[in-house]
Write an enzyme that holds these catalytic residues in place. Structure first.
Site, mmCIF file in Angstrom:
data_model
loop_
_atom_site.group_PDB
_atom_site.id
_atom_site.type_symbol
_atom_site.label_atom_id
_atom_site.label_comp_id
_atom_site.label_asym_id
_atom_site.label_seq_id
_atom_site.Cartn_x
_atom_site.Cartn_y
_atom_site.Cartn_z
ATOM 1 C CE LYS A 173 25.419 -31.326 44.925
ATOM 2 N NZ LYS A 173 24.986 -30.538 44.021
ATOM 3 C CD GLU A 247 36.229 -26.021 55.786
ATOM 4 O OE1 GLU A 247 36.543 -24.941 55.819
ATOM 5 O OE2 GLU A 247 37.769 -26.948 56.399
ATOM 6 C CB CYS A 281 32.421 -19.828 54.757
ATOM 7 S SG CYS A 281 34.165 -19.397 54.598
ATOM 8 C CD GLU A 379 27.255 -18.829 57.857
ATOM 9 O OE1 GLU A 379 26.078 -19.367 57.169
ATOM 10 O OE2 GLU A 379 28.009 -18.017 57.144
HETATM 11 P P1 NDP Z 1 24.170 -26.040 51.397
HETATM 12 O O1 NDP Z 1 24.141 -27.188 52.503
HETATM 13 O O2 NDP Z 1 22.085 -25.463 51.359
HETATM 14 O O3 NDP Z 1 24.582 -26.826 49.947
HETATM 15 C C1 NDP Z 1 25.999 -27.114 50.346
HETATM 16 C C2 NDP Z 1 25.967 -28.922 48.500
HETATM 17 O O4 NDP Z 1 25.329 -29.335 48.760
HETATM 18 C C3 NDP Z 1 25.525 -28.315 47.701
HETATM 19 O O5 NDP Z 1 25.909 -28.451 46.916
HETATM 20 C C4 NDP Z 1 24.410 -29.117 47.780
HETATM 21 O O6 NDP Z 1 23.216 -29.412 46.573
HETATM 22 C C5 NDP Z 1 24.652 -29.871 48.432
HETATM 23 N N1 NDP Z 1 23.989 -31.124 49.029
HETATM 24 C C6 NDP Z 1 21.821 -30.162 49.419
HETATM 25 N N2 NDP Z 1 21.767 -31.282 49.968
HETATM 26 C C7 NDP Z 1 22.277 -32.358 49.860
HETATM 27 C C8 NDP Z 1 22.263 -33.656 50.826
HETATM 28 N N3 NDP Z 1 21.402 -34.268 51.816
HETATM 29 N N4 NDP Z 1 23.719 -34.729 50.814
HETATM 30 C C9 NDP Z 1 24.524 -33.914 49.648
HETATM 31 N N5 NDP Z 1 24.450 -32.630 49.299
HETATM 32 C C10 NDP Z 1 23.871 -32.054 49.681
HETATM 33 O O7 NDP Z 1 24.624 -24.772 51.285
HETATM 34 P P2 NDP Z 1 24.952 -23.635 49.938
HETATM 35 O O8 NDP Z 1 25.305 -23.583 49.499
HETATM 36 O O9 NDP Z 1 23.743 -22.389 50.467
HETATM 37 O O10 NDP Z 1 26.204 -22.213 51.045
HETATM 38 C C11 NDP Z 1 25.973 -21.282 51.481
HETATM 39 C C12 NDP Z 1 26.478 -22.027 53.252
HETATM 40 O O11 NDP Z 1 28.104 -22.603 52.849
HETATM 41 C C13 NDP Z 1 27.101 -21.390 54.108
HETATM 42 O O12 NDP Z 1 26.556 -21.179 55.039
HETATM 43 C C14 NDP Z 1 28.188 -21.020 54.440
HETATM 44 O O13 NDP Z 1 28.615 -20.852 55.499
HETATM 45 C C15 NDP Z 1 28.955 -22.080 53.280
HETATM 46 N N6 NDP Z 1 30.414 -22.206 53.079
HETATM 47 C C16 NDP Z 1 31.968 -22.292 54.265
HETATM 48 C C17 NDP Z 1 33.096 -21.979 53.504
HETATM 49 C C18 NDP Z 1 34.201 -22.572 54.487
HETATM 50 O O14 NDP Z 1 35.043 -23.023 53.908
HETATM 51 N N7 NDP Z 1 33.920 -22.506 55.948
HETATM 52 C C19 NDP Z 1 32.593 -21.585 52.436
HETATM 53 C C20 NDP Z 1 31.742 -20.665 51.862
HETATM 54 C C21 NDP Z 1 30.324 -21.050 51.953
HETATM 55 P P3 NDP Z 1 22.564 -27.396 46.017
HETATM 56 O O15 NDP Z 1 23.001 -27.001 45.853
HETATM 57 O O16 NDP Z 1 22.523 -28.083 44.837
HETATM 58 O O17 NDP Z 1 21.039 -28.183 46.543
#
Ligand code: NDP
Length: 487
Positions: A173, A247, A281, A379
């Protein structure tokens, strides 16, 4: 408007049953593509398809799994320009960087394809000479792979290739903000002949993700995203006793000693925070500078930050595009307001670049930031740098580790003993010495503390997608006492 209404379920592109949603180009702020949300019935069909495909895929020779993975890598590479433009329309990152990251995704597919026929166990010499013992590393089953919006295909390539190489099937997803390139990859997976059900892609927002991680037939979750979502996912995983890799974010300290190679360190600090508009990240969002060169570094960074070319992310000359979506843009501006209120010294930026339209925030540098302030502890995931001075090694280590995060960190010094001694003390999963934001398929990546757990890339990632089975064989014809433990 581009039509991306179909998702990949059981080898076919089919429309989701939920409502439609659109992706908004953060440069034009116009909707450019339409998708459908997967509801619980779609999620169920995708998981069931992956579960049905599992037995066939895990028994497929590693060489054949590798052939399909390499074919998919070739198809992604062939289409890299098109895919990079699609990602830029979705997340506003400069097309050069998206192209570079998709090439990295190709490399990840090929790296793990190379490992698909090399997943081995061990033989164990037991106390009993007549008992032969060996371990095998077996696939876990149906893996749910959930990605964030900053680097859709690259983040997915940290998960899907090791999962497939090890013989798992997957339901992916992507983020609702960046769905298109993952659906393009799904079409390529059909084109190169992946068996139905091995790779499935469902689209939608948090609701779809939540249905997926709660499904009783999944066997593993790998998630990249924010902490709050991670807590919900880990709770869901715990409820079904499903292993989970997380992650998450970071607030990484980039530490510059007075004996650092100055120009290299300034360039590294600049790229560490302003590449990808800070939506990375591993962003080096806390810059710790040793006192003797503190003001000189602050001035150099500020001067270079003012020269960054903001503009159309499709333009090859642009260095920084808009932020990915409006709620995120508002959040980043909120962090800037917090820093000002908390008394940090604004050196440059600190405002939207309104004349450009779109969701641009000027490269922002705050100096004299208190490490306990909101800017230093939270962050931002945007182009906002917090600079602070330190006195000596112990002071730098203390400040760097005073964070709930532990994803990455950098040390800049021409004294390699000092650099490695400091790097060793930083509680982070990824350290850079005299470089920053460098990645390789072979090098494991992941966090300490609230930056998550599990490792991506490298042979460590394969361990995350396999489970160890131990088998014992009695080599004698002796009848054992059934009432005592055999040894
Ligand atoms: P989110 O946590 O908002 O979303 C991540 C994913 O989870 C999206 O696909 C989102 O869907 C989905 N999601 C949201 N709610 C749920 C749920 N209840 N159950 C399952 N899946 C869910 O993060 P962001 O997309 O805003 O990404 C930013 C974050 O990602 C930052 O904090 C960043 O640091 C981290 N990140 C970490 C990396 C690493 O390798 N450590 C690399 C890149 C980013 P939807 O967006 O469609 O709501």
């Amino acid at each position: 408007m581009e039509n991306y209404r179909d998702q990949l379920i059981d080898g076919e592109m089919v429309a989701g049953s939920g409502p439609e949603f659109t992706s908004i180009d953060p440069y034009s702020e116009e909707p450019w593509a339409v998708f459908t949300e997967a509801d619980e019935s779609d999620v169920d069909r995708a998981v069931q398809a992956a579960a049905r495909a599992f037995d066939g895929w895990r028994r497929t020779p590693g060489q054949e799994r590798a052939r399909l993975m390499n074919a998919l890598a070739d198809a992604i590479e062939r289409d890299v320009d098109r895919l990079a433009e699609i990602e830029t329309r979705d997340n506003g990152k400069i097309v050069r960087e998206n192209r570079n990251q998709i090439q990295f995704a190709v490399r990840n597919f090929r790296y793990f394809a190379g490992l698909a026929d090399k997943i081995t166990g061990e033989t164990k010499p037991l106390d009993s000479y007549t008992t032969f013992d060996f371990t095998t590393r077996e696939p876990i089953g149906v893996c749910v792979l959930i990605t964030a919006w900053n680097s859709p295909l690259q983040l997915l390539s940290n998960k899907l290739p090791p999962a497939l190489a090890a013989g798992n099937t997957a339901v992916v997803k992507p983020s609702e903000f960046t769905t298109a390139s993952t659906l393009e990859m799904a079409r390529l997976a059909i084109e190169v002949g992946f068996p139905p059900g091995v790779i499935n892609v469902v689209t939608g927002a948090g609701r779809t993700g939540a249905a997926l991680v709660a499904h009783p037939s999944i066997d593993k979750i790998s998630f990249t995203g924010g902490i709050e979502t991670a807590k919900r996912i880990a709770a869901s995983a715990a409820a079904n006793i499903v292993p989970c890799s997380l992650e998450l974010g970071g607030k990484s300290a980039n530490i510059v000693f007075a004996d650092a190679p100055f120009d290299k360190a300034v360039a590294g600090a600049l790229g560490g925070i302003f590449a990808a508009a800070g939506q990375s990240c591993v962003a080096g969002s806390r810059l710790l500078v040793q006192e003797p060169i503190y003001e000189r570094v602050v001035s150099a960074i500020a001067e270079r930050a003012q020269q960054i070319r903001l503009g159309n992310p499709m333009d090859e000359q642009t260095q920084m595009g808009p932020l990915a979506h409006r709620p995120h843009y508002e959040k980043v501006l909120g962090h800037i307001a917090d820093a000002t209120e908390d008394g940090a010294r604004l050196v440059t930026g600190g405002a939207p670049a309104s004349e450009l339209g779109g969701l641009f925030v000027r490269p922002t540098v705050f100096a004299d930031v208190d490490n306990l302030s909101r800017l230093a502890q939270n962050e931002v995931f945007g182009p906002v740098l917090a600079v602070m001075p330190f006195t000596d090694e112990d002071d730098a280590i203390r400040i760097a580790n005073d964070s709930r995060f532990g994803l990455a960190g950098g040390v800049w010094s021409n004294d390699i003993t000092r650099a490695l001694s400091v790097a060793r003390e930083i509680r982070s999963g990824i350290m850079y010495v005299n470089t920053y934001r460098t990645s390789a398929a072979q090098a494991p990546s992941g966090g300490f503390k609230q930056s998550g757990y599990g490792r991506e890339r490298g042979t460590e990632a394969l361990a995350d997608y396999t489970v160890v089975k131990n088998t014992m064989v009695d080599l004698t014809d002796k009848v054992r006492d059934p009432f005592v433990l055999g040894r």
